[in-house]
Scaffold this motif. Structure first.
Motif, short mmCIF file in Angstrom:
data_model
loop_
_atom_site.label_atom_id
_atom_site.label_comp_id
_atom_site.label_asym_id
_atom_site.label_seq_id
_atom_site.Cartn_x
_atom_site.Cartn_y
_atom_site.Cartn_z
N TRP A 33 -5.07 5.07 -4.78
CA TRP A 33 -4.84 3.99 -3.88
C TRP A 33 -3.93 4.24 -2.53
CZ3 TRP A 33 -8.07 0.37 -4.36
CH2 TRP A 33 -8.58 0.06 -5.85
N TYR A 37 -5.21 3.89 1.36
CA TYR A 37 -4.66 3.24 2.31
C TYR A 37 -3.76 4.07 3.55
CZ TYR A 37 -4.63 -0.51 -1.18
OH TYR A 37 -4.80 -1.46 -1.82
N MET A 325 -0.19 -2.07 -7.65
CA MET A 325 0.51 -3.20 -7.03
C MET A 325 1.55 -2.33 -5.96
SD MET A 325 -0.45 -6.27 -7.98
CE MET A 325 1.22 -7.17 -7.46
N GLY A 328 -0.45 -1.05 -2.86
CA GLY A 328 -0.83 -2.02 -2.12
C GLY A 328 0.33 -2.93 -1.39
N SER A 329 1.37 -2.89 -1.96
CA SER A 329 2.45 -3.47 -1.47
C SER A 329 3.14 -2.71 -0.36
CB SER A 329 3.63 -3.49 -2.39
OG SER A 329 3.42 -4.42 -3.32
N GLY A 338 8.17 -2.90 1.04
CA GLY A 338 6.86 -2.65 0.04
C GLY A 338 7.45 -2.67 -1.06
N TYR A 342 6.53 -4.99 -4.36
CA TYR A 342 6.06 -4.55 -5.55
C TYR A 342 6.78 -4.96 -6.79
CZ TYR A 342 6.42 -0.71 -9.08
OH TYR A 342 6.47 0.25 -10.45
N GLU A 401 -5.93 -8.82 -3.34
CA GLU A 401 -6.73 -8.02 -2.49
C GLU A 401 -5.56 -7.68 -1.28
OE1 GLU A 401 -9.47 -7.18 -2.89
OE2 GLU A 401 -10.57 -8.36 -4.15
N PHE A 402 -5.22 -6.58 -1.41
CA PHE A 402 -4.21 -5.93 -0.25
C PHE A 402 -5.00 -5.55 0.85
CE2 PHE A 402 -1.71 -5.09 -4.27
CZ PHE A 402 -0.78 -5.65 -3.89
#
Length: 406
Positions: A33, A37, A325, A328-329, A338, A342, A401-402
């Motif tokens: 992930w 990103y 999580m 994405g955070s 972030g 999280y 949905e990040f």
């Protein structure tokens, strides 16, 4: 704007460099992930190669959506074990009850997954190996956050600087120790020890588990397929963690053999197989409970931050969800914001799942004759019941949905 457009915008800025310690489950999932990103990801793993094999693990509830979004759900469905029967035995080997495993575990037939641990780690590694740097046979020796990043000295002698570092290195996390101090302050011992190993399947077992109990002791034979091996487990109550045995395999074997010295059924043969096993895994049954999962530019994920213990069956699922999580955070935030997001958005889910194990005696491993008889009565009633519908805690978090989707 499409998902591809957003990722393109991210990657026009300098890529933040991050280090993940641990290439088990949480580590590669987090790497997947973070790479998605726009981060430049390095994973360091103390083992010489990717670890295969290992005991079966569960992927349930919210974690199923994580692996679906990663694109590895079909592959995991192909290697699903589909355990069909769980048989409980008295101390003399007579049958107490034979039940659908889901009525005990809280899993949902036809939806939740059970796979060999090595199959999950291989699927995760395959999903990231072309985009992420892996450093095997090495580990973090020191962390220094006095500058603008995290200066890392590796055990092998090299030094590098990263924008962030993540500990995904398990229950006995070295990263957590460097960051927060000794494990003992976060370690919640649940009163049991266990030894796991493989042995020949001379029992005629197929896609099933047989569990023998006396008060404070349990022995399980777990046949995951049609191969000639079974996973064997010897679990026992122990008042205090046996610290003398943690780094001494012979002391571990001696302790287990002494506890089960007078046991019946197939246990003597299991103890003999344990003596010769080259894949013995011994540990205590415990949880990690922390007031905070990060400090500065370093954060923890999976068992390193919130191990729920194997009694919950949720370790792998929490690792997968936590990785999603955490990454994405951080997708559009700095490390401080972030990490706060999280923890704020994930802690309730973690706590609900950790609390699936009760105080003191675990339901499947009673320590007194009275508690064992109560459990057996419950199992006899369960044998006539339909499969479970799942435990609410397993799906208590709806994944955000990040990033915009295409």
């Amino acid at each position: 704007m499409t998902h591809t457009d957003v990722l393109g915008d991210i990657r026009t800025t300098p890529r933040r460099k991050v280090l993940i310690s641990g290439a088990g489950i949480a580590g590669p999932a987090l790497a997947f992930w973070l790479n998605r990103y726009g981060f430049a990801v390095t994973v360091v793993e103390k083992a010489r190669t990717l670890r295969d094999g290992g005991y079966p693990i569960d992927v349930r509830g919210t974690a199923l959506e994580v692996v679906r979004r990663m694109g590895i759900l079909p592959r995991l469905r192909d290697v699903h074990i589909d355990l069909r029967r769980l048989t409980f035995l008295e101390g003399d080997g007579s049958q107490v009850a034979s039940v659908n495993p889901h009525t005990v575990t809280g899993g949902v037939a036809g939806r939740d997954l059970e796979v060999r641990r090595g199959d999950l780690t291989d699927a995760l590694h395959t999903a990231v190996r072309d985009d992420v740097e892996f450093l095997y046979n090495d580990s973090i020796d020191t962390l220094d956050q006095s500058g603008h990043g995290v200066d890392v000295t590796f055990h092998g002698g090299s030094r590098r600087t990263f924008d962030m570092v993540f500990g995904a290195d398990g229950l006995h996390s070295r990263t957590r120790e460097l960051l927060f101090g000794p494990e003992a302050q976060f370690h919640r011992y649940l009163g049991y020890c266990f030894a796991g190993f493989t042995m020949r399947n001379t029992f005629g077992l197929f896609r099933e588990t047989t569990l023998w109990n006396t008060p404070g002791r349990a022995a399980a034979l777990y046949a995951v397929g049609d191969d000639d091996e079974v996973h064997a487990f010897l679990n026992f109550a122990h008042l205090e963690p046996p610290f003398h045995a943690f780094r001494n395999p012979e002391a571990q074997r001696d302790l287990v053999a002494a506890v089960f010295a007078d046991a019946g059924w197939e246990v003597p043969g299991m103890v003999a197989a344990m003596r010769d096993a080259d894949d013995l895994f011994f540990d205590v049954v415990s949880q990690i409970r922390m007031p905070c999962w990060s400090s500065g530019r370093v954060a923890l994920v999976g068992d390193a931050a919130y191990s729920p213990s194997f009694l919950t069956g949720q370790g792998s699922s929490l690792a997968l969800v936590g990785a999603y999580m955490l990454a994405g955070s951080l997708a559009d935030r700095d490390h401080a914001a972030g990490f706060a997001a999280y923890e704020h958005n994930t802690r309730e889910f973690v706590t609900l799942n950790q609390e699936q194990v009760g105080e003191g005696d675990a339901a499947l491993f009673p320590t007194t004759a009275q508690a064992l008889e109560r459990r057996n009565d419950m199992l006899r009633n369960l044998s006539a019941m339909p499969s479970a519908e799942g435990r609410p805690a397993h799906s208590a978090l709806t994944l955000p949905e990040f990033m915009p989707m295409t």
